[in-house]
Design a protein around this motif. Structure first.
Motif, PDB file in Angstrom:
ATOM      1  N   VAL A 191       0.842  -1.196   0.000  1.00  0.00           N
ATOM      2  CA  VAL A 191       0.000   0.000   0.000  1.00  0.00           C
ATOM      3  C   VAL A 191       0.879   1.249   0.000  1.00  0.00           C
ATOM      4  O   VAL A 191       0.575   2.240  -0.670  1.00  0.00           O
ATOM      5  CB  VAL A 191      -0.933  -0.003   1.233  1.00  0.00           C
ATOM      6  CG1 VAL A 191      -1.719   1.297   1.322  1.00  0.00           C
ATOM      7  CG2 VAL A 191      -1.880  -1.193   1.193  1.00  0.00           C
ATOM      8  N   PHE A 214       0.668   3.925  -3.224  1.00  0.00           N
ATOM      9  CA  PHE A 214       0.099   5.259  -3.008  1.00  0.00           C
ATOM     10  C   PHE A 214       1.149   6.250  -2.523  1.00  0.00           C
ATOM     11  O   PHE A 214       0.805   7.377  -2.122  1.00  0.00           O
ATOM     12  CB  PHE A 214      -1.060   5.179  -2.003  1.00  0.00           C
ATOM     13  CG  PHE A 214      -2.181   4.280  -2.450  1.00  0.00           C
ATOM     14  CD1 PHE A 214      -2.749   4.419  -3.703  1.00  0.00           C
ATOM     15  CD2 PHE A 214      -2.649   3.275  -1.615  1.00  0.00           C
ATOM     16  CE1 PHE A 214      -3.779   3.584  -4.115  1.00  0.00           C
ATOM     17  CE2 PHE A 214      -3.678   2.435  -2.018  1.00  0.00           C
ATOM     18  CZ  PHE A 214      -4.247   2.590  -3.283  1.00  0.00           C
ATOM     19  N   LEU A 263       3.205   6.518   0.198  1.00  0.00           N
ATOM     20  CA  LEU A 263       3.015   7.011   1.562  1.00  0.00           C
ATOM     21  C   LEU A 263       4.373   7.165   2.243  1.00  0.00           C
ATOM     22  O   LEU A 263       4.662   6.556   3.287  1.00  0.00           O
ATOM     23  CB  LEU A 263       2.129   6.044   2.357  1.00  0.00           C
ATOM     24  CG  LEU A 263       0.791   5.678   1.712  1.00  0.00           C
ATOM     25  CD1 LEU A 263      -0.009   4.772   2.635  1.00  0.00           C
ATOM     26  CD2 LEU A 263      -0.009   6.926   1.361  1.00  0.00           C
ATOM     27  N   LYS A 268       0.761   9.028   6.875  1.00  0.00           N
ATOM     28  CA  LYS A 268      -0.420   8.245   6.517  1.00  0.00           C
ATOM     29  C   LYS A 268      -0.240   6.753   6.814  1.00  0.00           C
ATOM     30  O   LYS A 268      -1.218   6.052   7.081  1.00  0.00           O
ATOM     31  CB  LYS A 268      -0.736   8.431   5.033  1.00  0.00           C
ATOM     32  CG  LYS A 268      -1.135   9.852   4.660  1.00  0.00           C
ATOM     33  CD  LYS A 268      -1.431   9.970   3.170  1.00  0.00           C
ATOM     34  CE  LYS A 268      -1.845  11.383   2.801  1.00  0.00           C
ATOM     35  NZ  LYS A 268      -2.124  11.519   1.345  1.00  0.00           N
ATOM     36  N   GLN A 269       1.005   6.280   6.775  1.00  0.00           N
ATOM     37  CA  GLN A 269       1.240   4.850   6.997  1.00  0.00           C
ATOM     38  C   GLN A 269       0.924   4.429   8.441  1.00  0.00           C
ATOM     39  O   GLN A 269       0.130   3.514   8.666  1.00  0.00           O
ATOM     40  CB  GLN A 269       2.681   4.503   6.623  1.00  0.00           C
ATOM     41  CG  GLN A 269       2.977   3.018   6.610  1.00  0.00           C
ATOM     42  CD  GLN A 269       3.636   2.543   7.883  1.00  0.00           C
ATOM     43  OE1 GLN A 269       3.880   3.341   8.798  1.00  0.00           O
ATOM     44  NE2 GLN A 269       3.908   1.258   7.970  1.00  0.00           N
ATOM     45  N   SER A 295      -2.842   4.533   9.100  1.00  0.00           N
ATOM     46  CA  SER A 295      -3.601   3.378   8.626  1.00  0.00           C
ATOM     47  C   SER A 295      -3.564   2.238   9.646  1.00  0.00           C
ATOM     48  O   SER A 295      -4.575   1.576   9.901  1.00  0.00           O
ATOM     49  CB  SER A 295      -3.049   2.889   7.282  1.00  0.00           C
ATOM     50  OG  SER A 295      -3.229   3.860   6.284  1.00  0.00           O
ATOM     51  N   TRP A 315      -5.765   5.661  -1.145  1.00  0.00           N
ATOM     52  CA  TRP A 315      -5.412   5.460   0.257  1.00  0.00           C
ATOM     53  C   TRP A 315      -6.587   5.697   1.202  1.00  0.00           C
ATOM     54  O   TRP A 315      -6.797   4.898   2.128  1.00  0.00           O
ATOM     55  CB  TRP A 315      -4.246   6.380   0.633  1.00  0.00           C
ATOM     56  CG  TRP A 315      -3.981   6.368   2.107  1.00  0.00           C
ATOM     57  CD1 TRP A 315      -3.381   5.374   2.821  1.00  0.00           C
ATOM     58  CD2 TRP A 315      -4.341   7.383   3.047  1.00  0.00           C
ATOM     59  NE1 TRP A 315      -3.341   5.708   4.155  1.00  0.00           N
ATOM     60  CE2 TRP A 315      -3.931   6.928   4.325  1.00  0.00           C
ATOM     61  CE3 TRP A 315      -4.980   8.618   2.942  1.00  0.00           C
ATOM     62  CZ2 TRP A 315      -4.130   7.696   5.479  1.00  0.00           C
ATOM     63  CZ3 TRP A 315      -5.174   9.378   4.094  1.00  0.00           C
ATOM     64  CH2 TRP A 315      -4.753   8.908   5.335  1.00  0.00           C
ATOM     65  N   SER A 320      -8.760   2.586   1.210  1.00  0.00           N
ATOM     66  CA  SER A 320      -8.103   1.450   1.867  1.00  0.00           C
ATOM     67  C   SER A 320      -8.100   1.618   3.382  1.00  0.00           C
ATOM     68  O   SER A 320      -8.237   0.640   4.124  1.00  0.00           O
ATOM     69  CB  SER A 320      -6.667   1.291   1.351  1.00  0.00           C
ATOM     70  OG  SER A 320      -5.853   2.380   1.762  1.00  0.00           O
ATOM     71  N   THR A 321      -7.985   2.846   3.866  1.00  0.00           N
ATOM     72  CA  THR A 321      -7.978   3.088   5.306  1.00  0.00           C
ATOM     73  C   THR A 321      -9.331   2.766   5.931  1.00  0.00           C
ATOM     74  O   THR A 321      -9.414   2.166   7.010  1.00  0.00           O
ATOM     75  CB  THR A 321      -7.595   4.545   5.598  1.00  0.00           C
ATOM     76  OG1 THR A 321      -6.310   4.815   5.022  1.00  0.00           O
ATOM     77  CG2 THR A 321      -7.535   4.815   7.086  1.00  0.00           C
TER      78      THR A 321
END
Length: 564
Positions: A123, A127, A129, A136-137, A140, A188, A191-192
C-alpha cells in the motif's frame, strides 16, 4: 439460575461432541490469527530513493551519484526523500566532473524508486506514503486497531443479547468481505476505511469464539481449549501470513489470499451449536435441552428426564454493572498494561534487521512456547500465582534490557524472554476473566476488557518515540506496566477449579470468598484429618466473615461451599 455445570455433568468432558466442537472452533480461529498483524506486510515500507527519469540521459553511475548520502545511526545511507538538483547533475555529467555535487538538493519531484528485494508492491509503494505523506502509513495501522476497539465494544453487548453464534459468523463475514475489498481499493482513503472494518471483524470473531468454546466445554477440556488448542490455532494462522506474503509479493494478491480461510469457515455455521449456557441464562430452556440431548446422543450417554428443573432468566445487564465490581476494574487495567507492553515489543521487533518474513516467523514461534507453558501451568496450579510469576518474569527481563542494551544478542534474548512472560500472562488472564465473569454478561465482560487492551495497542507504537528522550525509557515503561499488572492481581479472587458464575450475585460471592482462595488448604485438611466418606471440611459465609465448620455432611444452603 440452576447450577449449569452440575446439570450438564451427564455429558462428560471429553466425548465425541466435545472433540468435534473443539476442532471446529479451532478452525474458525485461524482467520482471526491470519489477519491480526496483516498491516505489517500490507503497509510495509521498503527501502526507497528518489526516481531519476530516463529522459535525463544519465548513466547508472551518475544516477547513483545524484542521491545524497547521509548518516543514520552512525552509518552512511542513501537519502530516501531528497536528491541533488537534476539540472545541476545533468550539467556536471556533460562536463564530466562531480565538483558541484553537494551544493543544493531538492525533493523527489518525479516520485520514488522502491526496493523489490522483499516486496513487489505494498500500500505504501502504490500510493507513495513516504516522505511528506509518511504520516499516513502509521495512521492506517492506527485505524486498523481502532476498528478492533470498535469491534470489542460492539460485539460484546450484541452477543450477550442475541447469541454467540450469529455474532461469531457475522464477524467472520465482515472480516472476509473487507479483506477481499481492500484488494480493489482505488486510493489510500478508501483502503484506510476498509482497514477499519477488517480490524472490527478480526477481534470480534476471536473474542466470541473464545467465549463460545469456554461455555460449551467444561472442566479440564475448557482449560485445554482456552489455553492450548485455541491459541495454537491462532498462532498457526499468524505464521501462515509471512509464508503467504513471501510467496505472493503483491499486496492486492495477498489480500485476496488472506480472505480464503474466513470464506472457508462460513459453511461451518451449520456444524457449530449455540451456547446452551447462554440459552439457559436467557430463559430459553427448551432450546438448551434440545441441544444438550443431541449432544448426549452423540456422546452415547443418557440424558436425565429433566435437565433444568427451574428457570430463572438472567437480567438485562451492561458493562456499567460490571464496573461496580472490583474484579473487572482490576482486569481492565491489567489488560491495558500488558497489551501495551506486548504490542510495543511486537512492532519494535518487526523492525529488526534481516529477512522480515523470517523475523516474523521467529517472533511468532515464541508464542507457541508461551501458550504451551501457560496451559501446563493453569491445568494444575491456581490462577493468581501463575499470572504473577509469568508477568514478573517478563517485567524483570524487560527491565534488565537497560543494562544490556549495547549487547545485541543478550538484548534480543531478554526481549524474547520478556515477550514469553507477558504473552503467557495474557493467556492466563483471559482464562481468569472468563472464569470471573457471569454467563449473562460474559461476552460483554471479555469484549469490554479487550477494548481496553485495544487502547493499549493503539498507544504502544508511540512508546518507541520516547527513545528521543532516553534509549532506556521505552523498556523501563514496558517493564513497569507488566510489573503493575502482577501487583494488581493480588486483589483478585482465586477461581481455580471453581464452577463458572452464571449471575452477578454469584460473581460477587466468589469475590468475597476467602474459602475459594484457600481451597487447596481445605482439601489438605480433609485428607490430613481423614474426613469420613460423605463428610466435608466446610466453611460458611456470614457477611464478610468466614467460619470454619469442621466435618459436616452435605451443605444445606448456597452459603456453604464444600471442599473434599
Amino acid at each position: 439460575m440452576t447450577d449449569y455445570e452440575e446439570s450438564v455433568a451427564f455429558l462428560g468432558t471429553w466425548g465425541p461432541f466435545q472433540r468435534r466442537v473443539l476442532f471446529l472452533l479451532c478452525l474458525i480461529a485461524v482467520p482471526s490469527g491470519y489477519n491480526i498483524l496483516s498491516v505489517i506486510f500490507l503497509l510495509a515500507t521498503p527501502p526507497h530513493h528518489c526516481y531519476i527519469p530516463t529522459e535525463s540521459n544519465l548513466s547508472q553511475e551518475w544516477i547513483e551519484a545524484s542521491i545524497p548520502v547521509q548518516q543514520v545511526a552512525g552509518l552512511p545511507e542513501r537519502s530516501s526523500c531528497s536528491r541533488y538538483e537534476l539540472d545541476l547533475v545533468q550539467n556536471l555529467s556533460a562536463l564530466g566532473t562531480r565538483s558541484g555535487l553537494g551544493l543544493k538538493q531538492e525533493g523527489c519531484k518525479d516520485g520514488w524508486t522502491y526496493s523489490t528485494e522483499h516486496f513487489q508492491s505494498t500500500v505504501v509503494t502504490e500510493f507513495n506514503l513516504v516522505c511528506g505523506d509518511q504520516w499516513k502509513q502509521p495512521l492506517s495501522s492506527l485505524v486498523y486497531f481502532l476498528g478492533g476497539l470498535s469491534g470489542c465494544l460492539a460485539s460484546g453487548p450484541i452477543s450477550d443479547r442475541f447469541g454467540r453464534k450469529p455474532v461469531l459468523f457475522g464477524a467472520i463475514v465482515i472480516l472476509s468481505t473487507f479483506t477481499c475489498a481492500v484488494a480493489f481499493a482505488p486510493s489510500w482513503p478508501v483502503s484506510t476505511v476498509i482497514f477499519f472494518m477488517m480490524g472490527l471483524g478480526q477481534i470480534a470473531s476471536y473474542i466470541v469464539v473464545f467465549v463460545l468454546g469456554s461455555e460449551i466445554l467444561t472442566g479440564r477440556t475448557r482449560v485445554f481449549y482456552s489455553n492450548l488448542c485455541l491459541p495454537f490455532a491462532y498462532v498457526f494462522g499468524m505464521m501462515m501470513l509471512p509464508c503467504s506474503a513471501y510467496l505472493v509479493g503483491h499486496w492486492r494478491h495477498l489480500s485476496l489470499i488472506m480472505a480464503v480461510p474466513g470464506l472457508a469457515s462460513i459453511p461451518l455455521c451449520w456444524l457449530i451449536p449455540e451456547s446452551s449456557r447462554w440459552l439457559v441464562s436467557r430463559g430459553r430452556l427448551q432450546e438448551a435441552e434440545l441441544r444438550l440431548r443431541s449432544a448426549a446422543l452423540e456422546n452415547r450417554v443418557k440424558a436425565p428426564d429433566v435437565i433444568f428443573p427451574e428457570s430463572q432468566k438472567g437480567n438485562s445487564l451492561s458493562f456499567p454493572d460490571l464496573l461496580r465490581t472490583q474484579n473487572i476494574r482490576a482486569i481492565t487495567i491489567m489488560l491495558f498494561s500488558l497489551n501495551m507492553s506486548y504490542f510495543g515489543m511486537q512492532f519494535n521487533m518487526t523492525g529488526l534487521s534481516g529477512n522480515p518474513f523470517l523475523n516474523y516467523v521467529l517472533v511468532s514461534g515464541v508464542e507457541f512456547l508461551a501458550f504451551a507453558a501457560s496451559w501446563l501451568v493453569v491445568r494444575s496450579f491456581p490462577r493468581r500465582p501463575s499470572f504473577i510469576c509469568f508477568t514478573l518474569l517478563g517485567s524483570l527481563a524487560l527491565l534488565l534490557i537497560q543494562i544490556t542494551l549495547s549487547l545485541r544478542s543478550i538484548t534480543l534474548s531478554l526481549v524474547m524472554l520478556g515477550k514469553f512472560g507477558i504473552l503467557a500472562g495474557i493467556s492466563v488472564l483471559y482464562i481468569f476473566t472468563g472464569e470471573l465473569s457471569p454467563t449473562v454478561i460474559r461476552n460483554t465482560a471479555l469484549s469490554s476488557c479487550a477494548s481496553f487492551s485495544r487502547v493499549g495497542c493503539c498507544v504502544s507504537p508511540y512508546l518507541l518515540q520516547l527513545v528521543v528522550i532516553s534509549q532506556y525509557l521505552p523498556w523501563i515503561i514496558v517493564g513497569s506496566l507488566s510489573l503493575l499488572s502482577g501487583f494488581i492481581c493480588f486483589f483478585l479472587p482465586e477461581t481455580f477449579r471453581q464452577p463458572l458464575p452464571d449471575t452477578i450475585q454469584q460473581m460477587r460471592r466468589v469475590q468475597r470468598s476467602v474459602c475459594g482462595a484457600t481451597s487447596h488448604s481445605l482439601k489438605s485438611a480433609n485428607v490430613e484429618n481423614r474426613a469420613p466418606p460423605g463428610f466435608y471440611f466446610d466453611c460458611r459465609f456470614t457477611g464478610s466473615h468466614v467460619s470454619l465448620l469442621g466435618f459436616t455432611e452435605a451443605a444445606q444452603s448456597s452459603e456453604v461451599r464444600r471442599y473434599g
